[in-house]
Design a protein around this motif. Structure first.
Motif, mmCIF file in Angstrom:
data_model
loop_
_atom_site.group_PDB
_atom_site.id
_atom_site.type_symbol
_atom_site.label_atom_id
_atom_site.label_comp_id
_atom_site.label_asym_id
_atom_site.label_seq_id
_atom_site.Cartn_x
_atom_site.Cartn_y
_atom_site.Cartn_z
ATOM 1 N N UNK A 1 0.828 -1.207 0.000
ATOM 2 C CA UNK A 1 0.000 0.000 0.000
ATOM 3 C C UNK A 1 0.859 1.252 0.000
ATOM 4 N N UNK A 2 0.352 2.321 -0.627
ATOM 5 C CA UNK A 2 0.985 3.638 -0.497
ATOM 6 C C UNK A 2 -0.088 4.714 -0.445
ATOM 7 N N UNK A 3 0.287 5.858 0.074
ATOM 8 C CA UNK A 3 -0.693 6.939 0.277
ATOM 9 C C UNK A 3 -0.613 7.953 -0.858
ATOM 10 N N UNK A 4 -1.750 8.440 -1.296
ATOM 11 C CA UNK A 4 -1.803 9.552 -2.242
ATOM 12 C C UNK A 4 -2.432 10.711 -1.470
ATOM 13 N N UNK A 5 -1.599 11.703 -1.179
ATOM 14 C CA UNK A 5 -2.084 12.808 -0.333
ATOM 15 C C UNK A 5 -3.095 13.651 -1.096
ATOM 16 N N UNK A 6 -3.928 14.355 -0.358
ATOM 17 C CA UNK A 6 -4.850 15.314 -0.985
ATOM 18 C C UNK A 6 -4.036 16.463 -1.573
ATOM 19 N N UNK A 7 -4.649 17.254 -2.448
ATOM 20 C CA UNK A 7 -3.967 18.403 -3.031
ATOM 21 C C UNK A 7 -3.628 19.442 -1.969
ATOM 22 N N UNK A 8 -2.888 20.521 -2.350
ATOM 23 C CA UNK A 8 -2.411 21.498 -1.374
ATOM 24 C C UNK A 8 -3.517 22.112 -0.523
ATOM 25 N N UNK A 9 -4.703 22.298 -1.092
ATOM 26 C CA UNK A 9 -5.785 22.886 -0.278
ATOM 27 C C UNK A 9 -6.751 21.821 0.220
ATOM 28 N N UNK B 1 -10.927 12.685 4.093
ATOM 29 C CA UNK B 1 -10.089 13.898 4.102
ATOM 30 C C UNK B 1 -9.503 14.233 2.715
ATOM 31 N N UNK B 2 -9.957 13.538 1.673
ATOM 32 C CA UNK B 2 -9.492 13.865 0.315
ATOM 33 C C UNK B 2 -8.277 13.075 -0.131
ATOM 34 N N UNK B 3 -7.648 12.348 0.783
ATOM 35 C CA UNK B 3 -6.504 11.519 0.382
ATOM 36 C C UNK B 3 -7.013 10.155 -0.112
ATOM 37 N N UNK B 4 -6.080 9.378 -0.663
ATOM 38 C CA UNK B 4 -6.441 8.038 -1.140
ATOM 39 C C UNK B 4 -5.412 7.048 -0.604
ATOM 40 N N UNK B 5 -5.826 5.809 -0.371
ATOM 41 C CA UNK B 5 -4.849 4.751 -0.098
ATOM 42 C C UNK B 5 -4.837 3.837 -1.308
ATOM 43 N N UNK B 6 -3.658 3.716 -1.907
ATOM 44 C CA UNK B 6 -3.548 2.889 -3.104
ATOM 45 C C UNK B 6 -2.926 1.553 -2.753
ATOM 46 N N UNK B 7 -3.346 0.520 -3.448
ATOM 47 C CA UNK B 7 -2.781 -0.823 -3.252
ATOM 48 C C UNK B 7 -2.277 -1.330 -4.596
#
Ligand SMILES: Cc1cc2nc3c(=O)[nH]c(=O)nc-3n(C[C@H](O)[C@H](O)[C@H](O)COP(=O)(O)OP(=O)(O)OC[C@H]3O[C@@H](n4cnc5c(N)ncnc54)[C@H](O)[C@@H]3O)c2cc1C
Length: 257
Positions: free
Chosen positions: A195-203, A230-236
């Motif tokens: 798994x890895x995290x895809x953070x939300x955009x700057x705002x 919270x706008x982020x994603x967890x990718x697998x």
């Protein structure tokens, strides 16, 4: 109704939920779990894993009165978005009705909510850091007896009913089938996942369509990503464990990138 002594082996999703059900029915429930108490400091984080909760899971949570707290932390997924190689997005809805949407939840969060609820009942007790090592099925006159090993030594526990909720490599199942003409097959996929995290955009904005499961299909594997509130994603990333294009070959930062 006669209250029964129910022994639940494993406090994952199934074990915790079963414990709540039996407690609500008035039975005396004992949970025995291999991992440390998740409420204590020694609890292992485990693998995070996002789940797409569908109708069966939603109904099960509703039946024990836990749907509200779970949905509060869950992100809706109205369908899947396929990311084509040319950058085109193909949205495929899961259904036409509001009750056909899936909910993205963290398995650990869901597990914590279920277990915390189970332990609220005065007729539920739990032992953590103990592993079921054996099971005597019992007879018509004597109920089943389980053997456990833990830091404070081996012990036995008897019950009227044993619930084997100890996961994919269930020790209860193995012991239960011993000596019986029973058939059981288990197939292990030669694939793994990271798994890895895809953070939300700057705002704090979502980087792609919200409310969907994202899928990047590939020739050798695939990536899926679950949204969070919270706008982020967890990718697998799913890939074969061995072979030319597999996890075995991802040994440097460059090859991972
Ligand atoms: C990458 C991935 C993605 C997934 N995605 C989804 C999804 O989108 N939707 C979905 O519905 N499902 C999904 N799943 C499946 C889901 O996680 C499992 O179906 C679910 O966790 C099974 O719950 P369980 O309680 O049966 O077992 P587990 O969650 O494995 O719990 C078993 C428990 O038993 C304990 N235990 C094991 N052996 C012993 C022993 N001998 N003695 C005492 N305790 C023991 C373990 O420590 C554990 O706490 C996914 C799984 C993976 C790996």
């Amino acid at each position: 109704m006669n209250a029964k002594r129910v022994l639940v082996a494993g406090a994952g999703l199934a074990g915790s939920l079963a414990a709540i059900h039996f407690a609500q029915l008035g039975h005396q429930v004992e949970i025995h779990e291999r991992r440390p108490d998740p409420r204590g400091t020694g609890a292992g984080a485990g693998r995070s894993i996002n789940l797409g909760l569908s109708q069966r899971g939603i109904r099960a949570l509703d039946q024990v009165g836990l749907l509200g707290p779970v949905l509060a932390a869950a992100a809706p997924m109205r369908g899947r978005v396929i990311h084509q190689r040319d950058g085109e997005l193909d949205f495929q809805p899961y259904g036409c009705h509001e009750d056909q949407i899936l909910r993205s939840v963290l398995r650990d969060d869901l597990n914590r909510i279920l277990l915390a609820e189970a332990l609220e009942y005065p007729n539920v007790s739990a032992r953590f850091g103990v592993t079921l090592t054996d099971l005597d099925r019992g007879s018509a006159s004597a109920g089943p007896v389980c053997a456990f090993a833990g830091d404070s030594g081996p012990y036995q526990a008897s019950a009227d009913l044993v619930v084997g909720a100890d996961g994919a490599f269930s020790a209860v199942r193995t012991r239960l089938l011993r000596g019986l003409p029973a058939d059981f097959r288990q197939r292990v996929l030669p694939w793994g996942y990271k798994e890895f995290a895809i953070a939300a955009g700057p705002s704090g904005e979502v980087r792609s369509s919200p409310d969907a499961l994202h899928v990047w299909p590939g020739d050798d594997g695939l990536i899926v990503a679950h949204p969070h509130v919270n706008g982020s994603l967890t990718a697998t990333v799913f890939l074969p464990l061995a072979g030319e294009r597999s996890f075995a070959t991802l040994t440097t930062e460059k090859s991972v990138r």
